[in-house]
Design a protein around this motif. Structure first.
Motif, PDB file in Angstrom:
ATOM      1  N   SER A 168       4.371   6.186  -7.186  1.00  0.00           N
ATOM      2  CA  SER A 168       3.181   5.477  -6.719  1.00  0.00           C
ATOM      3  C   SER A 168       2.327   6.403  -5.849  1.00  0.00           C
ATOM      4  CB  SER A 168       3.572   4.220  -5.940  1.00  0.00           C
ATOM      5  OG  SER A 168       4.384   4.581  -4.855  1.00  0.00           O
ATOM      6  N   ASN A 194      -3.489  -1.034 -11.453  1.00  0.00           N
ATOM      7  CA  ASN A 194      -4.084  -0.533 -10.207  1.00  0.00           C
ATOM      8  C   ASN A 194      -4.597   0.897 -10.373  1.00  0.00           C
ATOM      9  OD1 ASN A 194      -3.828  -2.857  -8.590  1.00  0.00           O
ATOM     10  ND2 ASN A 194      -1.626  -2.475  -8.365  1.00  0.00           N
ATOM     11  N   HIS A 214       7.512  -7.070  -5.277  1.00  0.00           N
ATOM     12  CA  HIS A 214       6.058  -7.053  -5.102  1.00  0.00           C
ATOM     13  C   HIS A 214       5.332  -8.063  -5.969  1.00  0.00           C
ATOM     14  CE1 HIS A 214       7.243  -3.142  -3.370  1.00  0.00           C
ATOM     15  NE2 HIS A 214       6.258  -3.419  -2.532  1.00  0.00           N
ATOM     16  N   ALA A 236      -1.335  -2.850   0.995  1.00  0.00           N
ATOM     17  CA  ALA A 236      -0.477  -3.351  -0.092  1.00  0.00           C
ATOM     18  C   ALA A 236       0.072  -2.198  -0.922  1.00  0.00           C
ATOM     19  CB  ALA A 236      -1.283  -4.286  -0.989  1.00  0.00           C
ATOM     20  N   HIS A 237       1.327  -2.330  -1.342  1.00  0.00           N
ATOM     21  CA  HIS A 237       1.917  -1.333  -2.239  1.00  0.00           C
ATOM     22  C   HIS A 237       1.331  -1.521  -3.642  1.00  0.00           C
ATOM     23  CE1 HIS A 237       4.890   0.969  -4.496  1.00  0.00           C
ATOM     24  NE2 HIS A 237       5.151   1.575  -3.353  1.00  0.00           N
ATOM     25  N   PRO A 238       1.091  -0.424  -4.383  1.00  0.00           N
ATOM     26  CA  PRO A 238       0.471  -0.568  -5.715  1.00  0.00           C
ATOM     27  C   PRO A 238       1.372  -1.199  -6.778  1.00  0.00           C
ATOM     28  CG  PRO A 238       0.830   1.745  -5.181  1.00  0.00           C
ATOM     29  CD  PRO A 238       1.186   0.973  -3.960  1.00  0.00           C
ATOM     30  N   CYS A 240       2.118  -4.210  -6.328  1.00  0.00           N
ATOM     31  CA  CYS A 240       1.640  -5.605  -6.213  1.00  0.00           C
ATOM     32  C   CYS A 240       0.638  -5.884  -7.334  1.00  0.00           C
ATOM     33  CB  CYS A 240       0.907  -5.804  -4.885  1.00  0.00           C
ATOM     34  SG  CYS A 240       1.946  -5.691  -3.435  1.00  0.00           S
ATOM     35  N   VAL A 245      -3.891  -6.318  -4.511  1.00  0.00           N
ATOM     36  CA  VAL A 245      -4.403  -5.018  -4.051  1.00  0.00           C
ATOM     37  C   VAL A 245      -5.909  -5.128  -3.754  1.00  0.00           C
ATOM     38  CG1 VAL A 245      -4.809  -2.611  -4.769  1.00  0.00           C
ATOM     39  CG2 VAL A 245      -2.574  -3.684  -5.163  1.00  0.00           C
ATOM     40  N   SER A 251      -4.279   0.703  -0.194  1.00  0.00           N
ATOM     41  CA  SER A 251      -3.079   0.615  -1.029  1.00  0.00           C
ATOM     42  C   SER A 251      -2.536   2.012  -1.248  1.00  0.00           C
ATOM     43  CB  SER A 251      -3.434  -0.034  -2.380  1.00  0.00           C
ATOM     44  OG  SER A 251      -2.307  -0.013  -3.232  1.00  0.00           O
TER      45      SER A 251
END
Ligand code: 13P
Ligand code: SF4
Length: 342
Positions: A168, A194, A214, A236-238, A240, A245, A251
């Protein structure tokens, strides 16, 4: 005349309290571990520190490890990309991976002469479980000539069928590095979507794999927290969903999330990711307030001080990679490590 024996301690007399173990180390986790819990953890920490020397071992820990692992016994901490990069240069004889199985496999691929251990073989990943090598061969047939970028959260057998890997932390750079009009990015559908938003010039095809941690976050979660905490920073983590996001201020990978918080120092922040991330940053940054929601990864949480100690005592569970796939899988990871950020 009979000698009188003076008792060293009389019943009921106060005895000196046992010294509080490893007080400086406790300081690092005191926001998350109660003083009364610490004496039960300290013997495992002491044993791990001794065993690391005896075994010439290092502990690589992912950012989702609990504070009592992350801030005490770990030698190297980071996101998947950092752990892969660091695994290449580890000089010790033994690597204990406090994380999940694919991370240990990646370390073994990159440093095959080392003994790589994972304290619990059941520490898997829903993304790694979502796709097989046969699935990738099927995609290759269906989309001839389209490069296949595989998330590191996969088995070595899946990596072996791929052109190169990504994490990521570098997915956008990896896709751009290919200069291809179409790219297959597997197996994380949300990460692919994303990345697509950031690289509109490339058509990204994907797979229906999801991170079980997520995928549970929703845009409504973010809106609720913004209503309750006006001005809060949302990261937010990608992995998600893209709608989540889209609601966030930033992110990025777990390491990028940490860097953002530490550099920008927002007074209130929500990390839309695994719960230990906030705990690990909070331990060293008491002035920053972390607001829920967060979700636990049951696989990451299989690691404990007790099973890390046992792993070092018994040299289990050793992670090996099938020689039939190791060279091709290693190539896919090494190609990823050769991609430079643009
Ligand atoms: P990072 O590479 O961002 O650390 O993510 C790994 C992971 O498994 C997140 O769920
Ligand atoms: Fe896999 Fe999700 Fe756990 Fe990361 S958080 S290890 S992607 S299940």
């Amino acid at each position: 005349m009979a000698a009188t024996t003076i008792p060293l301690s009389r019943p009921g007399a106060a005895t000196a309290p046992a010294a509080f173990p490893l007080p400086e180390m406790y300081e690092r986790v005191s926001r998350h571990i109660l003083p009364m819990e610490w004496p039960a953890l300290a013997p495992d920490i002491e044993a791990i520190l001794r065993l690391k020397k005896e075994r010439n071992a290092v502990i690589l820990a992912h950012n989702y490890q609990a504070p009592e692992i992350f801030h005490t016994v770990s030698d190297i901490v980071g996101d998947s990309l950092a752990l892969a990069r660091e695994a290449v240069t580890v000089d010790a004889d033994v690597i204990v991976l406090a994380g999940v199985h694919f991370m240990a496999e990646t370390a073994k691929l990159l440093n095959p002469s080392k003994t790589v251990l994972i304290p619990d073989m059941g520490a898997g990943c829903s993304l790694a479980d979502s796709i097989t090598a046969e699935d990738v061969r099927g995609l290759r047939e269906k989309y001839p000539g389209v490069p296949i970028v595989t998330y590191v959260n996969t088995s070595a057998a899946v990596k072996a069928e791929s052109d190169l890997c990504c994490t990521s932390g570098n997915a956008v750079d990896v896709v751009r590095s290919l200069n291809a009009p179409r790219v297959l990015m597997i197996p994380d559908e949300f990460l692919a979507q994303n990345v697509q938003a950031e690289v509109p010039e490339v058509e990204i095809l994907t797979w229906a794999g999801h991170c079980e941690v997520h995928e549970r976050f929703t845009p409504a979660d973010i809106r609720e927290v913004r209503e309750s905490y006006p001005g809060v920073t949302v990261i937010a983590h990608p992995e998600c969903p893209p709608e989540v996001v889209a609601e966030a201020d930033f992110s990025g990978s777990t390491a990028l999330m940490m860097n953002y918080v530490v550099e920008k120092r927002p007074p209130q922040v929500v990390l839309v990711t695994e719960c230990s991330m906030a705990d690990n940053i909070a331990a060293a940054n008491p002035d920053i307030e972390f607001i829920k929601p967060c979700n636990m990864c049951p696989h990451m949480k299989r690691m404990s001080l007790r099973n890390i100690r046992r792993s070092l005592e018994t040299l289990t569970h050793e992670v090996t990679v099938d020689p039939a796939v190791a060279d091709r899988a290693r190539l896919a990871v090494e190609r990823m490590l050769a991609v430079r950020p643009r």
